[in-house]
Every structure is written in C-alpha cells, then in structure tokens.
Design an enzyme around this catalytic site. Structure first.
Site: not given
Lengths: 283, 384
Positions: A61, A85, A136, A154-155, A157, A161
């Site tokens: 982060h 998160d 999305d 910050d996705s 893999d 989605p």
C-alpha cells in the site's frame, strides 16, 4: 478447511494454517475468505488467492500510493480503482488532497474489510473527502467527467472481475480521466512467475503514455520475489524527480512509513535484468 | 426377454423400511446410503493405495454425495461450472479437483481457474493453445485414446489423441512454454476386466519415458481414468481381483510418478436405490403392464443414455407372469423392462431398482413435466 492452499499455480503453492476463520462467503462477484494466521495476522483471500495480510500489506500500500503521490508532488484529486480492503485509501488520505474517489465493484468486500480487517482502512472510509462508488472500474472511467491527478488501480489478478482493468480500453479511459501531468499506477503481478502479465501490460499501457514502465517491491505473501507496479504518465520528469526534492516533500508531509522512503522511491524504478529481458520485444 | 436379475420378496424389516420411506417422503424416491459409498471408496483405496481417487462428479452431482467424498478426503473430477458450484457450496478447494473436459470455452477455463482448478486435460493443439494466456498457472494432462472392446461405454471414440500424436503435442506444448505434466486415458466405463487398463498403463509408461528424453520439464502424472464396474448382474464384484492386474502394472512405473484415477460408477452405483410405485395396471396382448411413477425419462434414464440395466426387486413373492414395467410419460419408449417375470402386482405396490447411483438422476429429463424423484439420505443402513 483447516488450511488455506493458494490455487494460483499448478506445480507450487503456499499453504497457510487457518487459526481462526472470521468470514467466508461466495459473494455476487467472488469467493471471499478472511482468517487469522499466527505469522501473518489477518489474511484476506479472493477466489483462492491471497489478496492482503496484516503483516505485509504496508509494503504494497505504501509503494502504490506514496510513489505516484510524491512523484507528482501536487496531487489534489485521487482515484482508487478496487482497493476494497481500504489500505490504499488509508495511505492516500495522508496526503494533502482535496478529493478522493474510490470505485470498488464488490460492496461486500468493503463491508467485510471494515468489520474483519479494521486495521487496513483504520477509519479511512469515514474521511469527508471520500466519494465511495460501488461500480465496475471500467464503467466508471468510461462514463465519468471528473479528472484526477493520480489514479491507482488496486485490482485482483487479470482472471476474474479484475480482468477489464488490464485491457487497452481501461488504460485509454483511465488516461482520459487524468489531468495534464497525471500519473496512473497499477498492480501488475509477480513477474518471476507471471512473465506474460508484465509483457502484456507493457504493450497495452505503453501505447497510452509518453513514459510507461514499471517499479517494484517485494511483498512476501505475493511470493515469487518482486511485484511490479505499472507506471504511466505523460510527464517525463516525474520518474526522475531529484532525491532532494522527494526528501524535502516527504519530510514536510511527516508521514510515518515502514517500507517507503525517498531512497527506496528512486531505487524501485531500477528493475532486475530478468524483468527488463521480459520487456524486450520477442523476435 | 429381459434377462436382468429380479429379486422377488423381501424380509419384513426391509419391506417396512421401504414403505416407511414412501409414507414419509412420497414416491418416487432415490435413497442414498453414505455408508455404502464409504465402503466402496475404502475398498478401492485399499486395493490401489498409491492412486489418488478423484470422484467423477458427473456420475451423480448430488450435494450429499459430494459431502461424503469430502469427508473421505477424496478429490473431484469436474467438467463444468455447474459441478464447481456444487463443490463451492461445500467450500471444497479447487486444489482438490482436476478439470477433465478436453474441450473448453475460454470462459470455462477462466471460471475453473477462479474456482482454483489448475489441472486441465487436452487432446489437440487448438485446446493447448487456449491455455496460452494461463500458462504460468496450469498443469496439463494429454488425453490418450485406447479403445476397449469390453467396455459398455466407449469413451475413447469422442476424445483422446493417438500415442503418436501425443509425442508431437507434448513437444509443441513445450515450445509454447505450456507444461504438460502427464497423460490420462479412459478405456471406457463398466469394463468387464482390466486388460485394457493394463495395456494402456504400459503404453503410457513407454510414451512418457520417450517424451521425457525430449522435454525439459518431465511428465510425472498418470491418470488412469475410470472403468471400475458396478454390479448390475448381481453376481458380486471382487474389486481387488479386478484391480490386481492394474496394481501390478502400476508397480512397474517409477515410484515418484503421481497416480490418479477418476472412479464414478464403481463408487456411487450401489449407494443409491430407486423406489417407485405402481400407479396403474392393464392386461395387453398377454402381458401384464404395470405403470410406475418413475421411468426412463427420470431415474431410469441410464437405461437409454448409459446402456445400463438395473437389478429390480418387488416386495412380493408368488406365481410369476410375463410382465412389462413402464414409466409415467406418454411416450411408448418409456418402458423400464419388457417381458420380465413378476408376481401379480397391485396399484400402490413398490418396485425397487438397485445399483442406481451412477448416471441415473444425472441424466434425467423434464419430459412431460413429471416431478422428479426426490433424493433422500438413509441415515441408518437397513437390513437387506
């Protein structure tokens, strides 16, 4: 299930003992688990893959926020794609920004993280500068009229989605949402095991920006050595910002970090040879 | 003349047991006995202790059955997103599964990866190329075709490459940096003996040895498929005897190879019985016709799709007559047994189908919109 076995690769796998299972659900979009492990603290997994742990989340982060924020130097408006998160939000609001939008596809991730991973967001979801959008990421960047100085993807893999956040279309639309001199950074996998991912991003995102490349940091629970972060901007000077300037700004911010510091910031753009080789065009 | 085994009569406790089930749950029923599945699993595991067993979910994807295999610590052979959903309901890790459908859409591959399955089966270059975007994550089995004359169901006709093609495919895959980790074969379902398994194991041993001299990452997995028989003839199956030649053939392989089997029928067939009720009767052309509330469009669909004939039982004894047992739909093909000898049955009498766990409810249709047989779990094994 008493042990969590990651399902990322067929021939190798990391296994975590589940000391206490806090939460498990199949949400609309993905299969989510949050549990405690003696070594790593609370661990969140999605679709069988470790997303974040309390023990080492700071590396990820800090590096995905402070590097673009300090390289930019005057970011007022920030967009986070994903990051349910709350760890990215927590770091981003330490900067003197005016507005931050976070677009998360799965509301359940935010709710569960606030409840079961409270140290990640550390109250950041209450920040008055925040506009939390449940959508999305690709739809948001396609449709919004807002502009941002820094965009952080910050996705998950690229299977699941998060898939659309690795497409030509996403990179083009994200760039459209950047103010002049803005910076886009994205999570881009562990190239020691996922060479194709870094190659693909280099080709796709490289078409959008005058300066496109990667910086990196090792995050123990994304095992395999360095994780790469994709970096895209039309400001050619951003990556080469002098150390003295970064240091001075960083001191003024008075942000307490555990991995990031100005020297690491600069050094993280130096890539190991195997990553540089992966980026060479294949003949 | 229908030559299937028919049992006439039952002891009082057994009759009472069947009648109580129908009184409690209605008719038709499928009754699943977890104890029998556990016995079958343990027997197969005992006879092939070095072979990891992956239950072929397609044989009967019922949630209770999946749960028993989970308790036994078994693996799962899956072929579709629907089958993965059943496992996900039980929070079974994809790490315990192999995806064995040789032909897949891209979305099916992605769904399987999200579920956590990383073992995939292919039998041609187009299917190998579909895995290219996921090559860092997957381990691939090449399916080889060996035809079995003795199998009731030939599974090598539709899928599988020849041994010669396998060598070329393994080398092509290596060039694409896709890891072929082993071979799989299916000699067929309901085999009479294990000769074809033994032949296939020997052939695969030779093939893998040949391929391993030419590739950097050696092949080390052999998936011997299924083919373990169910006792449709009521003659008793000695699984140890059936598997002894397989065990001997496997013993010749290097001991660091990983051995896998995909049993379905052998495990689940004897663990489920069908209970149907006579709902009507008539006398036609010298035959006694009995119309039941379940038939070949329902639980007995395996008689059409799976070429199986299930042992039947009526709870009465007495003088037998040439009889025809038919299902509930309007279609004349819906006949379970033609010209079998049965005592005079009355409306409301029960007919029991045995060995009805595999490829029965799994292939049922919705024809005539007739309600399907309800599956109930037998918690206490009855005396039979």
């Amino acid at each position: 299930m008493k042990h969590f076995k990651e399902t990322l690769y067929d021939s190798v796998c990391q296994e975590y003992r589940i000391d206490k299972l806090y939460f498990e659900s199949k949400t609309e979009h993905q299969h989510l688990m949050i549990f405690h492990n003696a070594q790593l603290g609370r661990v969140m997994t999605l679709d069988g893959i470790v997303q974040t742990t309390e023990a080492d989340e700071f590396i990820y982060h800090e590096m995905l926020t402070h590097v673009p924020m300090l390289a930019h130097g005057a970011a007022k408006r920030v967009l986070i794609i994903g990051g349910g998160d709350g760890g990215m939000l927590r770091e981003a609001i330490k900067h003197p920004i005016e507005h931050i939008t976070q677009v998360e596809i799965d509301e359940a991730v935010v709710e569960m993280a606030i409840k079961y991973l409270p140290n990640h967001s550390a109250g950041a979801y209450n920040d008055k500068r925040l506009n939390l959008v449940i959508d999305d990421g690709i739809e948001f960047v396609k449709n919004t009229d807002e502009k941002f100085d820094v965009i952080i993807s910050d996705s998950t893999d690229p299977i699941g989605p998060g898939e659309v956040l690795f497409t030509d279309n996403f990179y083009a639309q994200a760039k459209r949402c950047l103010n002049p001199g803005g910076i886009l950074v994205t999570q881009n996998g562990v190239p020691f095991f996922q060479k194709d991912e870094v190659k693909t991003t280099f080709q796709r995102m490289g078409q959008q920006f005058a300066d496109m490349g990667f910086y990196c940091a090792p995050i123990p629970t994304y095992y395999g050595g360095f994780m790469t972060f994709a970096w895209g901007t039309d400001n050619n000077d951003a990556r080469d910002k002098p150390l003295a300037e970064i240091s001075q700004q960083f001191e003024q911010l008075n942000i307490k970090t555990r991995y990031y510091n100005p020297a690491i910031h600069q050094a993280s753009f130096a890539l190991p040879q195997y990553i540089l080789d992966a980026l060479k065009p294949t003949s | 003349m229908d030559l299937r085994p028919v049992t006439l009569g039952a002891d009082e406790a057994t009759k009472q047991y069947y009648q109580d089930l129908v009184a409690q749950h209605g008719s038709p029923l499928l009754v699943y006995d977890p104890f029998v599945l556990k016995q079958q699993y343990k027997a197969l595991h005992a006879t092939l202790p070095n072979v990891a067993l992956y239950y072929a979910v397609k044989a009967h994807p019922d949630s209770h059955i999946v749960n028993t295999i989970d308790e036994l610590g078994g693996g799962f052979d899956i072929a579709s997103a629907g089958e993965m959903d059943v496992l996900l309901q039980h929070q079974i890790s994809g790490r315990r599964t192999i995806h064995t459908h040789p032909v897949k859409k891209d979305k099916e591959i992605r769904d399987a990866l999200r579920f956590g399955a990383t073992t995939f089966v292919v039998d041609n270059l187009d299917e190998i190329k579909k895995l290219l975007p996921y090559r860092s994550r997957v381990g691939v089995l090449l399916r080889i075709s060996f035809r079995s004359k003795s199998a009731a169901v030939d599974l090598s006709k539709k899928f599988g490459c020849t041994p010669e093609e396998a060598i070329t495919l393994a080398l092509d895959a290596a060039k694409l940096d896709i890891h072929i980790k082993g071979l799989s074969f299916h000699v067929g379902s309901q085999c009479l003996n294990s000769d074809k398994h033994v032949e296939a194991i020997a052939a695969c041993h030779e093939l893998i040895t040949t391929i391993n001299t030419q590739v950097e990452s050696p092949l080390s997995v052999l998936d011997i498929g299924g083919g373990f028989p169910a006792d449709y003839a009521n003659t008793g199956i000695d699984i140890e005897q059936f598997c002894a030649p397989i065990k001997a053939a496997l013993a010749k392989l290097p001991n660091d190879w990983h051995l896998i089997a995909e049993p379905g029928r052998y495990l689940i067939a004897p663990a489920v019985i069908s209970i149907t009720t006579v709902t009507g009767k008539s006398m036609r052309n010298g035959f006694r016709w009995y119309y039941l509330d379940d038939g070949v469009y329902g639980s007995y669909s395996g008689q059409i799709f799976d070429h199986a004939t299930y042992p039947l039982q009526v709870l009465k004894d007495g003088d037998c007559h040439a009889s025809i047992v038919a299902g509930p739909t309007c279609d004349s093909i819906d006949v379970i047994a033609e010209n079998i000898q049965l005592p005079e049955l009355e409306i409301g009498d029960l007919l029991i189908g045995h060995q009805m766990g595999a490829y029965t409810a799994a292939t049922k249709t919705r024809f005539n919109s007739i309600p399907e047989a309800k599956l109930v779990v037998n918690d206490s094994t009855p005396t039979t």
